[in-house]
Every structure is written in structure tokens, then in C-alpha cells.
Motif scaffolding. Structure first.
Motif, short mmCIF file in Angstrom:
data_model
loop_
_atom_site.label_atom_id
_atom_site.label_comp_id
_atom_site.label_asym_id
_atom_site.label_seq_id
_atom_site.Cartn_x
_atom_site.Cartn_y
_atom_site.Cartn_z
N UNK A 1 0.84 -1.19 0.00
CA UNK A 1 0.00 0.00 0.00
C UNK A 1 0.88 1.25 0.00
N UNK A 2 0.65 2.15 -0.93
CA UNK A 2 1.44 3.37 -1.04
C UNK A 2 1.11 4.32 0.10
N UNK A 3 2.13 4.77 0.81
CA UNK A 3 1.91 5.69 1.93
C UNK A 3 1.53 7.06 1.40
N UNK A 4 0.56 7.73 2.03
CA UNK A 4 0.18 9.07 1.59
C UNK A 4 1.23 10.10 1.94
N UNK A 5 1.24 11.21 1.21
CA UNK A 5 2.09 12.35 1.55
C UNK A 5 1.34 13.23 2.54
N UNK A 6 1.92 13.43 3.71
CA UNK A 6 1.25 14.17 4.78
C UNK A 6 2.03 15.44 5.09
N UNK A 7 1.32 16.57 5.07
CA UNK A 7 1.94 17.86 5.36
C UNK A 7 1.15 18.54 6.48
#
Length: 403
Positions: A1-7
Motif C-alpha cells: 500500500x502506497x503511503x500518503x504524503x502528509x503535510x
């Protein structure tokens, strides 16, 4: 599962967000009367400009990808169109506002550019939708209002690909499709499943929330032949006007307040349950496919998530109060039993977003082939998700056909 980009953009809630065409900048409203423009700097977003013209909270933002114009709507009953122009003193490009004559007496709640970017729609609490087009003679934007048969605050709008039809969801528990045809602006659209003759304010369709909830979000499919809307009764409804058929997906989770189509057979919705959920289907039926957030994996890579390592219901609060009542209900245990629990200080969710998701928007890919979406929320986070990264929801959601 591709990890989301979190800002982690802010400690304040993000009311609305909109990216520019190449995704190097994003405009956000941090629950204030200003709009912050953030520029990408490596792995972070840094503030570069502030748009200050509104007197009250900015409720919605949209950034036109081709003309590079920003439109903002606010509780001060105003909207402004922002365009870059050269400052005569410094020579640098600055954002300058243009007045919009909305003629509403309640807050503006939502705004979206039309596909051709020659007009935009502003929803409001005045039981009206302002369809705004530019008047070059006076150098301002003028509005023509859709009013009947709206009975309450309009919460969201979405444009049909033909630049004429407009979907609207409102607090009178209805989703409607209107004609927003303006004679001197639009070309006559070809016939569609929504009708042939489309004078201004023609109601091409009206659909009720199944259990009487506010309609928080509406969206046309990439072809424009299907309408989806999310309402406060925790349902996603998909309308096929040519059928006619309405499919309702009921959820045991908290309501969704924003949705977007990623393809002709897929929708991503998010809201109070703090996670984006993918729905898939077609003319034969619709169902929940899964969550874009992996709620069972360790979350240290995308932010602190607390020390509870067991499985958790999706979006549930793992807090001292929650565990106290759960233990008392299931085992007859109080919080003081055994000198307390190791969970007493844990107040974090098992989702990336720690509070309600307020906006979900396409991020990457052409209409009908969206590969990534972006979300922003009350927790001040901006997150970019891969649409293909889906985890199962088990029996949490079930599909039901209505009509």
C-alpha cells in the motif's frame, strides 16, 4: 500500500484548499478572513503571499488551472477574483482582486469555476446561487441568480462538463441540477440525458436525501451523465437520470461532507470519519471498495499515532473517555480498575487525519483518470493519497439499491 504524503500545514483548521495547475502552489483558508498561498519547498510548504480583502472567514477557494485566476468566497457575503499583475513600483507579480457583485444578503458558502473558466458559481445562505460572468465595460464580475425552488442554504455546487449545467446540494435535503445558461456567454449545449432546451434556471433534476439529511456535496461524473451526492444521513447516492435509477450506499460511519469522481466508475468521499473512502460501481449497482487510509498499519511514518497497537474500528477515537465507557459497557470495568490503563493518555485516531476532512479534490491525472487526490481537514493537515492504495473495510459498509 502506497503511503500518503502528509503535510502539517497549520495548527488551525483548513477550511478550503485549491492547487494551481502544476501543483507547485496551494491556496488555503486557515479559518480566517485571509487566504495563504503556499509554495512547495522540498518536502515542505512555505507561505509566500497573503490575499487580504475579505472581512470574515473565507469559506471556499477555487484556482482556475488555465487562466491562473483564484476566486474566493466568504461569510462577508462577497467574492473576489484574484489575478496576477505587475506592481508598478516594484515590478514583481502580485495578486490583485477584482470586485464581484453577488447581490446576496447571507454568507457565501462555496465557489467553483466553470470548465471553460468564463464564469463561476457561488453558493450562499440566501437560498440562491450566483452565476457570475465578467463585464468588460465596467471591469467587474456580475451575477445572475438561481433561486427557485431552493428552500435553504446551498452547501455545494459542481459544474457539468458542458459548462452550462450546474449541480447543487443544499440544506433543504435536496440535490438539484440547474441550467446556468447565460445567453451572451454560453453556446447552446447539445442535448444530453439532462434535457434539450435549457433556459436559465431550468430544473433538470431534483433528488431527495434518502433519510432526510443535508446534502453536503455533489459531483458530476467525468462524462456528465451521472450525478453523485453525499448527505448527512451517512449515504452516498448515485443518480442515473437516463435509467432512471438512484443507488444509495449506506454507511455505519459518520457522514461524508466532500466527494470527487476519479473515473466514470469510481468516487472518493471523505468527511467526519476522518478517512477517504473509495466507492466503485456502474449502472448495475454501487458499493464501497475500501479506504485509502490503512487503519491497521503503524503510522509512525506519517505522523505520531499513539501507543495503541491493536486493531481499531475505522475512524474511532482511542481516548481515555472512549475506552472508559467501552470497558464499562463490555466488561463492567471502570477507569480506576487495576490502577488505570496504559491508554489513559492516548487521544489519537487510527487515521492519518485527526479530525474531520473538509475538502477532497483531484490532484493528479486528467478528468476521468485521476490517480491521486488531496484532502485537507480541521486538524490542519494537507494529505495527498493514491487512489489505487485501497484497504478493506470489512462489513462496515453495505450497498443498497433504491428506486
Amino acid at each position: 500500500m502506497v503511503a500518503p504524503e502528509v503535510y502539517n500545514v497549520s495548527q488551525s483548521p483548513i477550511t478550503s484548499h485549491a492547487f494551481n495547475a502544476d501543483r507547485t502552489q496551494v491556496a488555503v483558508s486557515l479559518n480566517t478572513n485571509e487566504v495563504q498561498i503556499l509554495s512547495r519547498s522540498g518536502l515542505d510548504w512555505t507561505p509566500t503571499e497573503t490575499l487580504s480583502e475579505h472581512d470574515k472567514i473565507v469559506t471556499s477557494i477555487d484556482w482556475a488551472p488555465n487562466s491562473n485566476r483564484i476566486v474566493t468566497a466568504s461569510q462577508d457575503r462577497n467574492a473576489y477574483v484574484w489575478q496576477q499583475a505587475s506592481d508598478p513600483l516594484t515590478g514583481r507579480l502580485v495578486w490583485k482582486p477584482t470586485l464581484v457583485l453577488l447581490r446576496i444578503n447571507r454568507a457565501a458558502t462555496f465557489v467553483r469555476w466553470s470548465p471553460f473558466e468564463d464564469k463561476f458559481a457561488v453558493a450562499s445562505g440566501a437560498r440562491a446561487i450566483a452565476i457570475c460572468s465578467f463585464d468588460p465595460d465596467n471591469n467587474w464580475w456580475v451575477a445572475k441568480q438561481l433561486k427557485k425552488p431552493i428552500r435553504s442554504t446551498v452547501l455545494s455546487v459542481d459544474w457539468h462538463p458542458n459548462n452550462v449545467l450546474l449541480a447543487a446540494g443544499s440544506a433543504d435535503m435536496k440535490a438539484r441540477v440547474f441550467s446556468a445558461y447565460i445567453k451572451d456567454v454560453d453556446k447552446r449545449p447539445p442535448p444530453s440525458v439532462w434535457g434539450e432546451k435549457l433556459p436559465f434556471n431550468t430544473v433538470c433534476g431534483e433528488y431527495s436525501s434518502p433519510s432526510g439529511g443535508w446534502v453536503h456535496s455533489v459531483g458530476f461524473s467525468p462524462s456528465g451523465d451521472v450525478l453523485a451526492f453525499a448527505s448527512h444521513d451517512s449515504t452516498i447516492n448515485v443518480v442515473y437520470p437516463g435509467g432512471p435509477a438512484v443507488y444509495t450506499i449506506r454507511s455505519n460511519s459518520l457522514p461524508y461532507i466532500s466527494l470527487t469522481w476519479t473515473s466514470e466508475d469510481a468516487i472518493v468521499a471523505a468527511g467526519h470519519d476522518c478517512q477517504p473512502v473509495l466507492f466503485s460501481g456502474g449502472p448495475s449497482g454501487w458499493q464501497a471498495a475500501g479506504s485509502l487510509d490503512d487503519t491497521t498499519a503503524p503510522k509512525s511514518s506519517v505522523g505520531a499515532r499513539g501507543g495503541f497497537t491493536g486493531s481499531s474500528p475505522v475512524g474511532r477515537l482511542n481516548s481515555a473517555a472512549f475506552n472508559t465507557f467501552r470497558n464499562a459497557d463490555s466488561r463492567g470495568l471502570g477507569s480506576s480498575h487495576g490502577g488505570g490503563t496504559p491508554l489513559a493518555t492516548d487521544t489519537e485516531l487510527f487515521t492519518v487525519h485527526q479530525n474531520t476532512i473538509t475538502n477532497i479534490r483531484p490532484y493528479d491525472g486528467a478528468p476521468g483518470a485521476v490517480s491521486r487526490v488531496s484532502t485537507s481537514g480541521v486538524d490542519g493537515k494537507l494529505v495527498i493519497w493514491s487512489v489505487n492504495a485501497v484497504s478493506g473495510l470489512g462489513t462496515k459498509l453495505k450497498a443498497l439499491r433504491v428506486g
